[in-house]
Design a protein around this motif. Structure first.
Motif, PDB file in Angstrom:
ATOM      1  N   UNK A  83      27.324  48.617  32.841  1.00 13.80           N
ATOM      2  CA  UNK A  83      28.070  47.368  32.999  1.00 13.80           C
ATOM      3  C   UNK A  83      29.459  47.646  33.570  1.00 13.80           C
ATOM      4  N   UNK A  84      30.096  48.715  33.098  1.00  8.54           N
ATOM      5  CA  UNK A  84      31.417  49.087  33.603  1.00  8.54           C
ATOM      6  C   UNK A  84      31.329  49.420  35.095  1.00  8.54           C
ATOM      7  N   UNK A  85      30.254  50.100  35.485  1.00  9.56           N
ATOM      8  CA  UNK A  85      30.058  50.448  36.900  1.00  9.56           C
ATOM      9  C   UNK A  85      29.831  49.184  37.738  1.00  9.56           C
ATOM     10  N   UNK A  86      29.071  48.246  37.171  1.00  9.38           N
ATOM     11  CA  UNK A  86      28.815  46.976  37.868  1.00  9.38           C
ATOM     12  C   UNK A  86      30.133  46.235  38.090  1.00  9.38           C
ATOM     13  N   UNK A  87      31.000  46.224  37.068  1.00  7.15           N
ATOM     14  CA  UNK A  87      32.291  45.543  37.196  1.00  7.15           C
ATOM     15  C   UNK A  87      33.158  46.208  38.257  1.00  7.15           C
ATOM     16  N   UNK A  88      33.131  47.540  38.296  1.00  3.38           N
ATOM     17  CA  UNK A  88      33.917  48.272  39.302  1.00  3.38           C
ATOM     18  C   UNK A  88      33.402  47.949  40.703  1.00  3.38           C
ATOM     19  N   UNK A  89      32.053  47.861  40.812  1.00  4.27           N
ATOM     20  CA  UNK A  89      31.446  47.553  42.107  1.00  4.27           C
ATOM     21  C   UNK A  89      31.846  46.151  42.569  1.00  4.27           C
ATOM     22  N   UNK A  90      31.895  45.195  41.624  1.00  2.95           N
ATOM     23  CA  UNK A  90      32.321  43.833  41.970  1.00  2.95           C
ATOM     24  C   UNK A  90      33.780  43.849  42.438  1.00  2.95           C
ATOM     25  N   UNK A  91      34.598  44.702  41.832  1.00  2.00           N
ATOM     26  CA  UNK A  91      35.993  44.841  42.231  1.00  2.00           C
ATOM     27  C   UNK A  91      36.100  45.382  43.656  1.00  2.00           C
ATOM     28  N   UNK A  92      35.251  46.364  43.963  1.00  4.85           N
ATOM     29  CA  UNK A  92      35.258  46.952  45.314  1.00  4.85           C
ATOM     30  C   UNK A  92      34.781  45.926  46.340  1.00  4.85           C
ATOM     31  N   UNK A  93      33.836  45.085  45.902  1.00  2.00           N
ATOM     32  CA  UNK A  93      33.318  44.025  46.771  1.00  2.00           C
ATOM     33  C   UNK A  93      34.453  43.060  47.124  1.00  2.00           C
ATOM     34  N   UNK A  94      35.281  42.749  46.109  1.00  2.00           N
ATOM     35  CA  UNK A  94      36.425  41.852  46.300  1.00  2.00           C
ATOM     36  C   UNK A  94      37.416  42.437  47.289  1.00  2.00           C
ATOM     37  N   UNK A  95      37.745  43.731  47.127  1.00  2.00           N
ATOM     38  CA  UNK A  95      38.786  44.341  47.958  1.00  2.00           C
ATOM     39  C   UNK A  95      38.262  44.870  49.289  1.00  2.00           C
ATOM     40  N   UNK A  96      36.949  44.778  49.482  1.00  2.00           N
ATOM     41  CA  UNK A  96      36.384  45.138  50.778  1.00  2.00           C
ATOM     42  C   UNK A  96      35.988  46.586  50.960  1.00  2.00           C
ATOM     43  N   UNK A  97      36.021  47.368  49.869  1.00  2.00           N
ATOM     44  CA  UNK A  97      35.645  48.785  50.007  1.00  2.00           C
ATOM     45  C   UNK A  97      34.223  49.039  49.511  1.00  2.00           C
ATOM     46  N   UNK A  98      33.538  47.955  49.151  1.00  2.00           N
ATOM     47  CA  UNK A  98      32.178  48.113  48.647  1.00  2.00           C
ATOM     48  C   UNK A  98      31.269  48.674  49.736  1.00  2.00           C
ATOM     49  N   UNK A  99      30.391  49.605  49.339  1.00  2.00           N
ATOM     50  CA  UNK A  99      29.432  50.157  50.301  1.00  2.00           C
ATOM     51  C   UNK A  99      29.934  51.421  50.972  1.00  2.00           C
ATOM     52  N   UNK A 100      31.210  51.780  50.678  1.00  2.00           N
ATOM     53  CA  UNK A 100      31.750  53.020  51.226  1.00  2.00           C
ATOM     54  C   UNK A 100      31.795  54.057  50.110  1.00  2.00           C
ATOM     55  N   UNK A 101      31.407  55.269  50.443  1.00  2.00           N
ATOM     56  CA  UNK A 101      31.370  56.349  49.469  1.00  2.00           C
ATOM     57  C   UNK A 101      32.791  56.705  49.008  1.00  2.00           C
ATOM     58  N   UNK A 102      33.009  56.777  47.705  1.00  2.00           N
ATOM     59  CA  UNK A 102      34.338  57.104  47.182  1.00  2.00           C
ATOM     60  C   UNK A 102      34.672  58.577  47.396  1.00  2.00           C
ATOM     61  N   UNK A 103      33.639  59.390  47.633  1.00  2.00           N
ATOM     62  CA  UNK A 103      33.855  60.822  47.820  1.00  2.00           C
ATOM     63  C   UNK A 103      34.209  61.162  49.261  1.00  2.00           C
ATOM     64  N   UNK A 104      33.355  60.725  50.190  1.00  2.00           N
ATOM     65  CA  UNK A 104      33.536  61.135  51.588  1.00  2.00           C
ATOM     66  C   UNK A 104      33.923  59.985  52.515  1.00  2.00           C
ATOM     67  N   UNK A 105      33.877  58.740  52.012  1.00  2.00           N
ATOM     68  CA  UNK A 105      34.298  57.615  52.834  1.00  2.00           C
ATOM     69  C   UNK A 105      33.249  57.094  53.802  1.00  2.00           C
ATOM     70  N   UNK A 106      32.101  57.745  53.826  1.00  2.00           N
ATOM     71  CA  UNK A 106      31.017  57.296  54.711  1.00  2.00           C
ATOM     72  C   UNK A 106      30.340  56.068  54.108  1.00  2.00           C
ATOM     73  N   UNK A 107      29.665  55.297  54.978  1.00  2.00           N
ATOM     74  CA  UNK A 107      28.930  54.132  54.498  1.00  2.00           C
ATOM     75  C   UNK A 107      27.710  54.587  53.693  1.00  2.00           C
ATOM     76  N   UNK A 108      27.486  53.931  52.573  1.00  2.00           N
ATOM     77  CA  UNK A 108      26.314  54.214  51.759  1.00  2.00           C
ATOM     78  C   UNK A 108      25.148  53.430  52.363  1.00  2.00           C
TER      79      UNK A 108
END
Ligand code: ZN
Length: 109
Positions: free
Chosen positions: A61-86
């Motif tokens: 659930x915590x991961x889901x909330x973080x993902x929703x946050x990334x969706x809001x800020x526009x970084x969703x779908x990008x790898x947090x490690x290497x920055x490539x698109x997932x």
């Protein structure tokens, strides 16, 4: 670009499902069924399993909330490690993931 509407729906559904699951698991632990003395050990073991599942659900659930946050800020779908698109396939399978397949595999030392 990721389909924001699609993944937001996916994540919100997961969010609701996990909330319900956590409530259910918590309730099952708080109201243990009446058991005979000889069943106590078994009941305790069952509680530990339920507790483990509850903890796993809370982490997800915590991961889901973080993902929703990334969706809001526009970084969703990008790898947090290497920055490539997932890959979309990976996002559909694990919508709350924050790393691409390569980084996820590399992390499993
Ligand atoms: Zn990566």
């Amino acid at each position: 670009m990721v389909d924001k509407v699609f993944f937001e729906k996916l994540l919100r559904e997961r969010d609701q499902y996990l909330h319900a699951l956590i409530e259910e698991l918590a309730a099952a632990q708080n109201h243990p069924r009446q058991s005979q003395i000889e069943d106590m050990a078994e009941a305790k073991e069952g509680d530990e399993v339920l507790h483990g599942r509850e903890m796993a659900a809370r982490e997800e659930l915590a991961e889901v909330h973080k993902a929703l946050g990334r969706l809001e800020e526009g970084s969703y779908g990008l790898c947090l490690e290497c920055g490539e698109a997932i890959s979309p396939e990976r996002l559909e399978a694990v919508p709350y993931t924050s790393v691409c397949k390569q980084c996820a595999t590399g992390q499993q030392n």
